[in-house]
Design a protein around this motif. Structure first.
Motif, mmCIF file in Angstrom:
data_model
loop_
_atom_site.group_PDB
_atom_site.id
_atom_site.type_symbol
_atom_site.label_atom_id
_atom_site.label_comp_id
_atom_site.label_asym_id
_atom_site.label_seq_id
_atom_site.Cartn_x
_atom_site.Cartn_y
_atom_site.Cartn_z
ATOM 1 N N LEU A 218 -5.880 -8.806 -9.986
ATOM 2 C CA LEU A 218 -5.728 -7.463 -10.530
ATOM 3 C C LEU A 218 -4.656 -7.518 -11.612
ATOM 4 N N ASN A 219 -5.110 -7.684 -12.837
ATOM 5 C CA ASN A 219 -4.197 -7.875 -13.955
ATOM 6 C C ASN A 219 -4.679 -7.073 -15.149
ATOM 7 N N ILE A 220 -3.741 -6.507 -15.875
ATOM 8 C CA ILE A 220 -4.073 -5.682 -17.026
ATOM 9 C C ILE A 220 -4.840 -6.469 -18.087
ATOM 10 N N SER A 221 -4.743 -7.797 -18.045
ATOM 11 C CA SER A 221 -5.482 -8.610 -19.021
ATOM 12 C C SER A 221 -6.956 -8.750 -18.675
ATOM 13 N N ASN A 222 -7.345 -8.383 -17.449
ATOM 14 C CA ASN A 222 -8.746 -8.417 -17.052
ATOM 15 C C ASN A 222 -9.491 -7.324 -17.812
ATOM 16 N N ALA A 223 -10.539 -7.686 -18.508
ATOM 17 C CA ALA A 223 -11.257 -6.732 -19.353
ATOM 18 C C ALA A 223 -11.808 -5.558 -18.552
ATOM 19 N N ALA A 224 -12.215 -5.820 -17.291
ATOM 20 C CA ALA A 224 -12.763 -4.746 -16.467
ATOM 21 C C ALA A 224 -11.705 -3.703 -16.135
ATOM 22 N N ALA B 240 2.372 -2.496 -14.274
ATOM 23 C CA ALA B 240 2.927 -1.627 -13.241
ATOM 24 C C ALA B 240 1.912 -0.564 -12.832
ATOM 25 N N ASP B 241 1.195 -0.032 -13.784
ATOM 26 C CA ASP B 241 0.154 0.963 -13.518
ATOM 27 C C ASP B 241 -0.957 0.356 -12.654
#
Length: 749
Positions: free
Chosen positions: A455-461, A474-475
């Protein structure tokens, strides 16, 4: 924890299904995957003599109990220790704790017990106060921390130690905690401040010293170690979300701290000796105004609040917000009331400060507890560490306890150093291992494999999600449920406790039940799938219980990379069921009368014997037996067989669901060890390092008592533990018991 299938008890308002994401469940699984192996179950026997001294707690007798070991000529060999050598405890509806013949169970620490010499003894009549210096209510998860004779931390002490005990909730009627108040408490709003103050204070955590003198254990009332952590305690925010705008409140405009911990359920014990406690069903304690969506400008916070079960107009569980204008009451109303853009003048963001794993040092009062935001925000149960290996990162396994929620794993950035196990600053070790790392969610594949998806902000999904616009990492962590939705995680039947098998590192999850599962294509309910394969009707008397009312236990085996693996395989270890239920759809594990159970919840492997202990929080089978604890010697993932269930569809035809059932237990690998008093849940488990004393929690005995019967103890559904000779009054109390073996041996042998 709750009993959603008990017609006497309504569904807990916190245990709601707020996952409306379109994530799929899976309807096929692999054939048999891994070769059979058996759990190594050796060990050395211990011999000592103990005096049978419990009052009002029962041990079952049996004519086929194992006899004494006959010594051989000098030098005598050490006899092999046989696990699960006790006679199975039968099902029971008696208002008492029943353990096997040869064991003793004693009450040592109950709701209201004073934690210092100045707090008065507990009268148990509803007039008691000062609950911030007493034992809290609904004893839940628990860990033991040894103390040496001089009072220093010890990993070997088995006669003196600290118990860190979660206090999850309180026994509810309509709004009030009726056993806590003299007249049962107010049932309408506004709530009296004096009642609310009691109810707030009984939540949280207690640390209490316990000591063995001779053969008897007792808590130490005036120990300098004793303390409480409550919903009013000051707690630091730590990790990636510290200082983030989502956590800005009137209490902490800098978003660096929050007030208290709430609805503490499962626990964890870190490799460096700290205590971890999970904040579970906290959302229902907050209320929102009926027009709050518009007050917030219908911004993305509305999406987040709905996903976490707080739609506008949602009423709070106890009405604490109605007790006055003081901040300690006002914070339970999370409506936008202030004019600020950031929430620094009200409590609109206060809910974002709940839902974490909290770490504390049980030995050191001077160290602030910390909420580890890197592990995500959801309805946390326990936090189980993978077996630590020097030079490899640590893994923490967790579940989100609501219907159709997810299984998670956190992997530390730092690699494990064995020297850190004895580091004097345990909170600093938490900073090192729990503030930086990767949070993953599980997705089960149709072929029985699975992936851990970061679960990372860099994941496009996640970055491009159309449902919720994530601002930063953080979000993602504060709204972990929404991020898990975005990546297509697998919806599960209420993932509760988890535990790691010390023999092979496999991970076990208790999936307690799910009433929202059916074979009906016209409904919004979920259809069965491989890891959650059952949807059936179970009768409790004349009441029909639908879905998966009895629950099951899932197990997982990491792929290449051990704790840092991004793939795994899985199967279903055990299915809860009545022994007489249909084997075709229900009793898939072929349980006998000495093994059958329903709604597994608490789950822990003994680090000393390797026994897997399974505890229940049931409402589906309570017409036959009170809740219980079983002892198991499990095998390994893939040791059973593939099974296809042909579910009849509501509109005709069948739905074929393939699943994989673990090797069926025998009388030597699974048996009932304990049955609790009426209306209780069995939860919490820890042992002394010698394996000879086990501490268990009995939660909410008598909870099905009607508030109208408060004045007549004869109408209580339980009077435990007063009927076991412990304490004043007859009102039932949650309590910790200690179990010992009369011959001085290890528990479960």
């Amino acid at each position: 924890m709750n009993k959603p299938n008990d017609p006497v008890r309504a569904i807990d308002p916190d245990d709601i299904d707020c996952n409306d994401s379109p994530n799929e469940h899976f309807n096929t699984v692999l054939n048999a995957r891994l070769s059979r192996r058996s759990l190594l179950r050796g060990g050395m026997a211990s011999a000592a003599t103990a005096i049978f001294g419990a009052v009002g707690l029962s041990a079952c007798s049996s004519d086929d109990s194992p006899g004494p070991v006959t010594p051989t000529p000098t030098p005598p060999p050490v006899p092999a220790e046989k696990l699960l050598a006790f006679a199975a405890v039968p099902k029971s509806l008696a208002d008492m704790v029943t353990v096997p013949a040869g064991y003793t169970a004693s009450v040592i620490y109950a709701l209201g017990d004073p934690l210092n010499g100045t707090t008065p003894a507990y009268k148990n009549d509803g007039t008691d106060d000062n609950f911030d210096t007493r034992a809290g209510d609904h004893h839940d998860g628990m860990e033991f921390y040894g103390l040496s004779a001089t009072g220093s931390a010890s990993t070997s002490s088995s006669e003196r130690g600290l118990l860190a005990v979660n206090h999850e909730a309180t026994t509810d009627a309509k709004l009030s905690s009726f056993f806590l108040h003299a007249n049962g408490g107010a049932t309408t709003l506004p709530r009296p401040a004096a009642e609310v103050d009691k109810e707030i204070a009984i939540h949280g955590v207690s640390v209490v010293e316990v000591k063995k003198t001779g053969t008897a254990w007792a808590y130490v009332r005036e120990s300098s170690f004793n303390r409480r952590l409550t919903p009013l305690s000051d707690i630091e925010l730590s990790g990636p979300a510290r200082g983030n705008a989502l956590l800005t409140t009137k209490y902490s405009p800098t978003a660096t701290k929050t007030r208290g911990t709430l609805n503490n359920c499962g626990t964890g014990k870190s490799p460096w000796g700290s205590f971890l406690t999970g904040e579970e069903n906290w959302a229902g304690y907050f209320t929102r105004g009926a027009a709050d969506d518009a007050a917030r400008g219908n911004d993305k916070s509305v999406t987040s609040l709905k996903r976490y079960g707080r739609a506008q107009g949602a009423a709070s569980r106890h009405g604490w917000e109605s007790a006055g204008s003081d901040d300690k009451y006002a914070r339970w109303d999370i409506s936008r009331k202030g004019a600020s853009l950031d929430g620094s003048d009200d409590y609109r963001n206060d809910i974002n400060g709940m839902g974490y794993i909290v770490e504390m040092d049980p030995y050191d009062k001077s160290k602030s507890a910390k909420k580890r935001t890197a592990l995500g925000r959801y309805a946390h149960e326990s936090a189980a560490f993978g077996n630590p290996v020097a030079g490899q990162p640590l893994a923490v396994y967790m579940g989100d306890d609501s219907r159709n929620e997810y299984i998670y794993k956190f992997v530390s950035s730092a690699v494990w150093a064995a020297a850190d196990a004895s580091a004097p600053d345990r909170v600093a070790m938490g900073d090192k291992y729990l503030d930086s790392g990767k949070l993953y969610v599980a997705r089960m594949n149709p072929d029985g494999s699975g992936q851990w998806i970061e679960l990372n902000i860099s994941n496009a999904a996640i970055a491009g999600n159309s449902v919720y616009k994530f601002a930063d990492q953080a979000d993602v962590l504060v709204n972990a449920r929404l991020a898990a939705d975005a990546v297509g995680a697998t919806k599960m039947d209420r993932p509760e406790w988890c535990s790691v098998n010390p023999a092979n590192g496999e991970i076990y999850y208790s999936l307690t039940n799910n009433s929202n599962r059916a074979v009906d294509p016209t409904s919004s309910q979920l259809v069965p799938d491989g890891p959650n394969p059952r949807a059936y009707t179970d009768m409790k008397g004349s009441s029909a219980q639908s879905g998966n009312p009895n629950g099951h236990l899932l197990r997982m085996k990491e792929g290449a990379g051990a704790t840092a693996a991004t793939s795994f395989t899985w199967d279903v270890y055990l299915f809860g069921a009545e022994a007489g239920a249909s084997g075709g759809f229900v009793n898939l594990s072929s349980l006998t009368a000495d093994q059958d159970f329903s709604s597994p919840d608490g789950l822990a492997f003994s680090p000393y014997t390797g026994i897997c202990w399974i505890q229940t929080d049931d409402g589906a089978y309570t017409d036959v037996t009170n809740c219980m604890m079983l002892a198991a010697i499990p095998g390994t993932v893939g040791d059973g067989a593939k099974v296809t269930l042909n579910h009849p569809k509501a509109n005709g035809g069948t739905l074929a669901v393939d699943t994989y059932v673990g090797k069926k237990p025998t009388a030597d690998t699974l048996k009932r060890f304990l049955v609790g008093p009426a209306g209780c849940e069995i939860t919490g488990l820890c042992e002394t390092p010698d394996g000879k004393s086990m501490f268990i929690n009995i939660q909410h005995p008598g909870e099905t008592t009607a508030q109208a019967n408060l004045g007549d103890p004869s109408k209580y559904t339980s009077q435990w533990p007063s009927n076991a000779g412990y304490g004043a009054g007859k009102r039932p109390r949650s309590a910790t018991i200690v179990i010992t073996k009369n011959d001085g041996g290890r528990i479960g042998t």
